[in-house]
Design an enzyme around this catalytic site. Structure first.
Site, PDB file in Angstrom:
ATOM      1  N   PRO A   2     -50.056  41.449 -35.334  1.00  0.00           N
ATOM      2  CA  PRO A   2     -50.580  41.697 -33.977  1.00  0.00           C
ATOM      3  C   PRO A   2     -49.956  40.775 -32.932  1.00  0.00           C
ATOM      4  CG  PRO A   2     -52.353  41.482 -35.587  1.00  0.00           C
ATOM      5  CD  PRO A   2     -51.093  41.052 -36.268  1.00  0.00           C
ATOM      6  N   GLU A   3     -49.472  41.384 -31.850  1.00  0.00           N
ATOM      7  CA  GLU A   3     -48.911  40.634 -30.720  1.00  0.00           C
ATOM      8  C   GLU A   3     -49.785  40.897 -29.501  1.00  0.00           C
ATOM      9  OE1 GLU A   3     -44.677  41.382 -30.358  1.00  0.00           O
ATOM     10  OE2 GLU A   3     -44.520  41.816 -32.488  1.00  0.00           O
TER      11      GLU A   3
END
Ligand SMILES: [Zn+2]
Length: 277
Positions: A2-3
């Site tokens: 996840p960014e």
């Protein structure tokens, strides 16, 4: 992993259902996911109410009604979801927070699941939960970005992955932004021209905003706070497309390994040498 867009999507999906709910009880099943080590997270959460849920970099920040804050980092495989209490418990669920009913809505559980345990929960108390990371890319001007890149000879790809340079970018969105800007990932960060920095700054913002609109990219584990997958993975132009045709010029997308991370790029659209060299 996840960014920024995925973390923003989790925050946006949790906020309306989480804020204003009081913690009835919290059960920590693995103490080593909490920092500082040995901190009594369950005790600190009991009886408190979530006042705000926000994002800073890749961190999900929850502020409590007593002024204390904690943040959750999803690492590689983390999930933070709101579930009905009777929903089946996933393997590797490390924290379960029992939340009371609110405005006639059912009770819920906030669950943190992280099979690979690169993520975790940081209790920061009254401290700034973002003091050790760089500025937010969506609020950073081209001039500000250029200034932050001017101090390092590292490859631009590596510099943009460094959370102290700019917070929230990871492998997917750096590759996509560099492609959109036409900048080769191995260019020295400090040697980019003002024009290239301008293109890169616009490309980063455009890429992140589009990805947020499509609720992030699900490659393996990522889901939002309601357990739903993202949709942006179908729109990647270089990331994970090694050997496939570039959408602009038709050349095969190439992959190289830089600092142990896969880097995807188009060798024709992203030039190694800067303009005029
Ligand atoms: Zn191309």
């Amino acid at each position: 992993m996840p960014e920024l867009p995925e973390v923003q999507t989790v925050v946006d999906s949790l906020r309306p259902r989480l804020v204003g709910r009081r913690v009835v009880a919290a059960r920590l099943k693995r103490t080593d996911v909490v920092r500082p080590e040995g901190f009594d997270l369950a005790g600190a959460l009991r009886g408190r109410t979530a006042r705000t849920v926000d994002r800073r970099g890749k961190r999900i920040i929850i502020a409590l009604d007593d002024g204390n804050r904690l943040y959750i980092h999803l690492g590689m495989s983390g999930r933070l979801t709101l579930n009905e209490p009777e929903a089946a418990m996933a393997r590797h669920t490390h924290l379960v927070v029992e939340l009371c009913t609110r405005d006639g809505e059912e009770a819920l559980q906030l669950r943190f699941v992280d099979p690979r345990r690169f993520g975790g929960i940081w209790w920061v108390g009254r401290d700034d939960p973002g003091s050790d990371i760089g500025p937010e890319p969506l609020g950073l001007s081209a001039k500000g970005l250029g200034h932050r890149l001017s101090h390092t000879r590292r490859a631009i790809k590596s510099a943009l992955l460094d959370q102290a340079v700019v917070a929230g970018l990871g492998n997917i969105y750096v590759d996509e932004s560099l492609f959109a800007a036409g900048v080769h990932p191995l260019r020295a960060a400090c040697e980019l021209t003002a024009e290239e920095i301008g293109r890169l700054s616009r490309a980063i913002k455009m890429t992140l905003r589009r990805a947020i609109r499509h609720r992030g990219s699900t490659l393996r584990d990522y889901v939002d706070g309601a357990g739903e997958a993202g949709g942006y993975q179908a729109m990647h132009k270089v990331y994970g497309r090694e050997g496939e045709a570039c959408v602009v010029c038709g050349s095969a997308i190439r992959r190289l390994v830089l600092g142990g991370r896969s880097t995807h790029f188009c060798w024709r659209c992203q030039r190694v040498s800067g303009p005029g060299r």
